[in-house]
Motif scaffolding. Structure first.
Motif, mmCIF file in Angstrom:
data_model
loop_
_atom_site.group_PDB
_atom_site.id
_atom_site.type_symbol
_atom_site.label_atom_id
_atom_site.label_comp_id
_atom_site.label_asym_id
_atom_site.label_seq_id
_atom_site.Cartn_x
_atom_site.Cartn_y
_atom_site.Cartn_z
ATOM 1 N N VAL A 175 51.141 45.982 30.482
ATOM 2 C CA VAL A 175 50.422 47.007 31.246
ATOM 3 C C VAL A 175 48.932 47.003 30.927
ATOM 4 C CG1 VAL A 175 50.222 49.482 31.690
ATOM 5 C CG2 VAL A 175 52.477 48.448 31.434
ATOM 6 N N ALA A 176 48.586 46.883 29.630
ATOM 7 C CA ALA A 176 47.178 46.963 29.221
ATOM 8 C C ALA A 176 46.300 45.885 29.864
ATOM 9 C CB ALA A 176 47.071 46.906 27.695
ATOM 10 N N PRO A 177 46.697 44.598 29.863
ATOM 11 C CA PRO A 177 45.822 43.590 30.488
ATOM 12 C C PRO A 177 45.657 43.757 31.989
ATOM 13 C CG PRO A 177 47.401 42.546 29.011
ATOM 14 C CD PRO A 177 47.838 43.964 29.188
ATOM 15 N N LEU A 178 46.572 44.489 32.635
ATOM 16 C CA LEU A 178 46.464 44.662 34.080
ATOM 17 C C LEU A 178 45.294 45.564 34.468
ATOM 18 C CD1 LEU A 178 50.215 44.940 35.156
ATOM 19 C CD2 LEU A 178 48.640 43.054 35.569
ATOM 20 N N GLY A 179 44.574 46.082 33.454
ATOM 21 C CA GLY A 179 43.345 46.804 33.751
ATOM 22 C C GLY A 179 42.306 45.932 34.429
ATOM 23 N N CYS A 180 42.474 44.601 34.329
ATOM 24 C CA CYS A 180 41.542 43.687 34.998
ATOM 25 C C CYS A 180 41.603 43.846 36.518
ATOM 26 C CB CYS A 180 41.827 42.239 34.595
ATOM 27 S SG CYS A 180 43.454 41.631 35.107
ATOM 28 N N VAL A 181 42.715 44.394 37.028
ATOM 29 C CA VAL A 181 42.840 44.602 38.474
ATOM 30 C C VAL A 181 41.761 45.565 38.970
ATOM 31 C CG1 VAL A 181 44.343 45.488 40.307
ATOM 32 C CG2 VAL A 181 45.309 44.079 38.474
ATOM 33 N N SER A 182 41.436 46.590 38.155
ATOM 34 C CA SER A 182 40.405 47.541 38.574
ATOM 35 C C SER A 182 39.019 46.903 38.597
ATOM 36 C CB SER A 182 40.393 48.755 37.641
ATOM 37 O OG SER A 182 40.030 48.375 36.332
ATOM 38 N N VAL A 183 38.774 45.956 37.676
ATOM 39 C CA VAL A 183 37.476 45.274 37.640
ATOM 40 C C VAL A 183 37.306 44.382 38.863
ATOM 41 C CG1 VAL A 183 35.990 43.715 36.335
ATOM 42 C CG2 VAL A 183 37.435 45.342 35.125
ATOM 43 N N ILE A 184 38.323 43.547 39.126
ATOM 44 C CA ILE A 184 38.224 42.642 40.277
ATOM 45 C C ILE A 184 38.273 43.439 41.583
ATOM 46 C CG2 ILE A 184 40.724 42.191 40.304
ATOM 47 C CD1 ILE A 184 40.175 39.431 41.297
ATOM 48 N N GLY A 185 39.042 44.533 41.608
ATOM 49 C CA GLY A 185 39.092 45.368 42.806
ATOM 50 C C GLY A 185 37.750 45.992 43.107
ATOM 51 N N SER A 186 37.067 46.496 42.067
ATOM 52 C CA SER A 186 35.753 47.107 42.264
ATOM 53 C C SER A 186 34.741 46.107 42.801
ATOM 54 C CB SER A 186 35.246 47.684 40.941
ATOM 55 O OG SER A 186 36.041 48.755 40.530
ATOM 56 N N ALA A 187 34.826 44.861 42.293
ATOM 57 C CA ALA A 187 33.870 43.838 42.725
ATOM 58 C C ALA A 187 33.989 43.554 44.215
ATOM 59 C CB ALA A 187 34.081 42.557 41.923
ATOM 60 N N PHE A 188 35.214 43.505 44.720
ATOM 61 C CA PHE A 188 35.413 43.154 46.128
ATOM 62 C C PHE A 188 35.337 44.371 47.051
ATOM 63 C CE2 PHE A 188 37.156 39.483 43.953
ATOM 64 C CZ PHE A 188 36.717 38.433 44.734
ATOM 65 N N ILE A 189 35.783 45.532 46.569
ATOM 66 C CA ILE A 189 35.722 46.727 47.408
ATOM 67 C C ILE A 189 34.277 47.178 47.607
ATOM 68 C CG2 ILE A 189 36.385 49.158 47.549
ATOM 69 C CD1 ILE A 189 38.949 48.420 46.070
ATOM 70 N N SER A 190 33.423 46.944 46.572
ATOM 71 C CA SER A 190 32.019 47.344 46.682
ATOM 72 C C SER A 190 31.317 46.611 47.823
ATOM 73 C CB SER A 190 31.282 47.082 45.371
ATOM 74 O OG SER A 190 31.282 45.698 45.061
ATOM 75 N N VAL A 191 31.833 45.450 48.214
ATOM 76 C CA VAL A 191 31.268 44.725 49.346
ATOM 77 C C VAL A 191 31.475 45.531 50.638
ATOM 78 C CG1 VAL A 191 31.405 42.597 50.712
ATOM 79 C CG2 VAL A 191 31.629 42.505 48.224
ATOM 80 N N LEU A 192 32.604 46.239 50.745
ATOM 81 C CA LEU A 192 32.899 47.023 51.941
ATOM 82 C C LEU A 192 32.250 48.403 51.867
ATOM 83 C CD1 LEU A 192 36.718 46.192 52.274
ATOM 84 C CD2 LEU A 192 34.822 45.130 53.495
ATOM 85 N N PHE A 193 32.396 49.086 50.725
ATOM 86 C CA PHE A 193 31.909 50.463 50.607
ATOM 87 C C PHE A 193 30.406 50.529 50.420
ATOM 88 C CE2 PHE A 193 36.321 51.578 49.879
ATOM 89 C CZ PHE A 193 36.410 52.842 50.423
ATOM 90 N N LEU A 194 29.876 49.686 49.528
ATOM 91 C CA LEU A 194 28.466 49.782 49.135
ATOM 92 C C LEU A 194 27.598 48.685 49.728
ATOM 93 C CD1 LEU A 194 29.080 50.626 45.363
ATOM 94 C CD2 LEU A 194 28.902 52.186 47.302
ATOM 95 N N LYS A 195 28.195 47.838 50.602
ATOM 96 C CA LYS A 195 27.457 46.786 51.299
ATOM 97 C C LYS A 195 26.788 45.806 50.337
ATOM 98 C CE LYS A 195 28.552 48.857 55.100
ATOM 99 N NZ LYS A 195 29.661 48.334 55.909
ATOM 100 N N LYS A 196 27.435 45.533 49.221
ATOM 101 C CA LYS A 196 26.889 44.549 48.287
ATOM 102 C C LYS A 196 27.207 43.140 48.762
ATOM 103 C CE LYS A 196 26.735 47.321 44.081
ATOM 104 N NZ LYS A 196 27.101 47.391 42.637
ATOM 105 N N THR A 197 26.464 42.176 48.263
ATOM 106 C CA THR A 197 26.633 40.786 48.681
ATOM 107 C C THR A 197 27.714 40.112 47.845
ATOM 108 O OG1 THR A 197 24.278 40.714 49.222
ATOM 109 C CG2 THR A 197 25.445 38.596 49.039
ATOM 110 N N MET A 198 28.617 39.416 48.531
ATOM 111 C CA MET A 198 29.638 38.654 47.827
ATOM 112 C C MET A 198 29.002 37.403 47.227
ATOM 113 S SD MET A 198 32.815 38.253 46.960
ATOM 114 C CE MET A 198 33.730 39.384 48.024
ATOM 115 N N ARG A 199 29.167 37.205 45.920
ATOM 116 C CA ARG A 199 28.564 36.082 45.230
ATOM 117 C C ARG A 199 29.626 35.063 44.852
ATOM 118 N NH1 ARG A 199 24.702 39.461 41.002
ATOM 119 N NH2 ARG A 199 23.542 40.632 42.577
ATOM 120 N N ALA A 200 29.152 33.854 44.620
ATOM 121 C CA ALA A 200 30.072 32.796 44.195
ATOM 122 C C ALA A 200 30.710 33.149 42.858
ATOM 123 C CB ALA A 200 29.318 31.466 44.092
#
Length: 330
Positions: free
Chosen positions: A72-97
């Motif tokens: 369960v503890a390592p699955l906290g990485c899902v929130s990090v990767i989720g924030s990176a990609f969701i911010s592209v939709l919500f906050l109009k950030k640029t998707m980077r390589a």
């Protein structure tokens, strides 16, 4: 099936947390753009984000009752990767390589974690928790942890050492006790709901006190780290420290890898390493974009090449100064 349910619940909860954080950030940005900014707690959108955050935390708490800590503890990485990609939709950030690379590493690591996680029975009774509390491995681990924490606290209080590693190591040491207590409480509540009453045992309330106390001090040190250092440094280091301490506490207290094969242990640790690398890549490349300071265009005037713009000077009490000026001209 029980462990799979815990995995899916933890992953969904962490994804929900990433959505909630982006909604809160979006609410703050909307309020900042208004001519008469209102307090953030008057925004319905902000309260929506807080509600989703609460649901995500409850889901994470419940997941500990169905799956091992080491999973369960390592699955906290899902929130990090989720924030990176969701911010592209919500906050109009640029998707980077780097986001794509970090996401690929994190997903691969998560797959290995789920595949090679320890398969242990999750019916944790109050008597079982009592047995683990007085076991020699845990008592030795607890003494060692207290000694290390006291040394760090001495440097923190007496020597005024506020280094990021010192702060986040104290957070991780407290987190190891938190996850032990959270799993015990969640498991006993789950069994009680199924009809096997566990809430009458004193150890249940001892674990609740341990969970609340360690959580409160975690928040204190983590908030100070967030205040003194950049988020891009705090997030990956805290994730690595927290996950490592949680896995060690699960191994020592609940003996989660007791019957695991060597290959499974190696692949599980390799999955953790990939997840750590993915989180570092994503966090280090998601730096906050500062607002552009507005400038005054001087138009077509003599000396335009030297003084085309007047920029606000952050190092002076006056509003602005001409570009390329030296201190004597100022």
């Amino acid at each position: 099936q029980t462990q799979l349910f815990g995995v899916l619940l933890a992953a969904a909860s962490n994804f929900l947390i990433s959505v909630s954080l982006n909604i809160q950030k979006y609410a703050h940005l909307r309020l900042a753009c208004q001519t008469e900014p209102k307090p953030y707690y008057t925004s319905k959108l902000w309260w929506c984000g807080i509600t989703l955050l609460g649901l995500g935390d409850v889901g994470n708490f419940t997941a500990y009752g169905f799956a091992p800590i080491a999973l369960v503890a390592p699955l906290g990485c899902v929130s990090v990767i989720g924030s990176a990609f969701i911010s592209v939709l919500f906050l109009k950030k640029t998707m980077r390589a780097a986001d794509i690379l970090g996401g690929t590493l994190t997903v691969t690591g998560t797959y290995l974690l789920v595949t090679f996680a320890p398969k242990v029975p999750q019916e944790l009774t109050a008597r079982g928790v009592q047995k683990y509390l007085v076991s020699w491995p845990f008592l030795l681990y607890l003494i060692l942890e207290i000694i290390i924490f006291c040394i760090l606290l001495y440097f923190y209080k007496r020597k005024a050492v506020k280094h990021i590693v010192v702060l986040l190591m104290m957070v991780a040491l407290l987190a190891s006790l938190t996850v032990i207590a959270v799993k015990a409480v969640a498991s006993m509540i789950t069994l009680s709901v199924k009809g096997k009453m566990q809430l009458t045992y004193p150890v249940f309330y001892i674990m609740i006190v341990l969970m609340a106390t360690s959580c409160a001090f975690q928040v204190k040190f983590l908030n100070q780290a967030m205040h003194l250092y950049e988020v891009t440094a705090v997030v990956p280091i805290n994730f690595v420290f927290f996950t490592t301490s949680a896995i060690i506490s699960g191994v020592v207290f609940y003996q989660e890898f007791q019957s695991a094969a060597s290959l499974s242990v190696f692949m599980f640790l390799f999955g953790c390493l990939l997840s750590f690398l993915g989180v570092f890549v994503i966090a280090r490349n998601n730096k906050e974009e500062h607002l552009q300071i507005p400038f005054i265009d001087c138009g077509h005037i003599p000396g335009q090449k030297m003084t085309s713009k007047i920029q606000p000077d952050s190092h002076s009490s006056r509003y602005g100064t001409l570009n390329n000026e030296d201190d004597s001209v100022k």
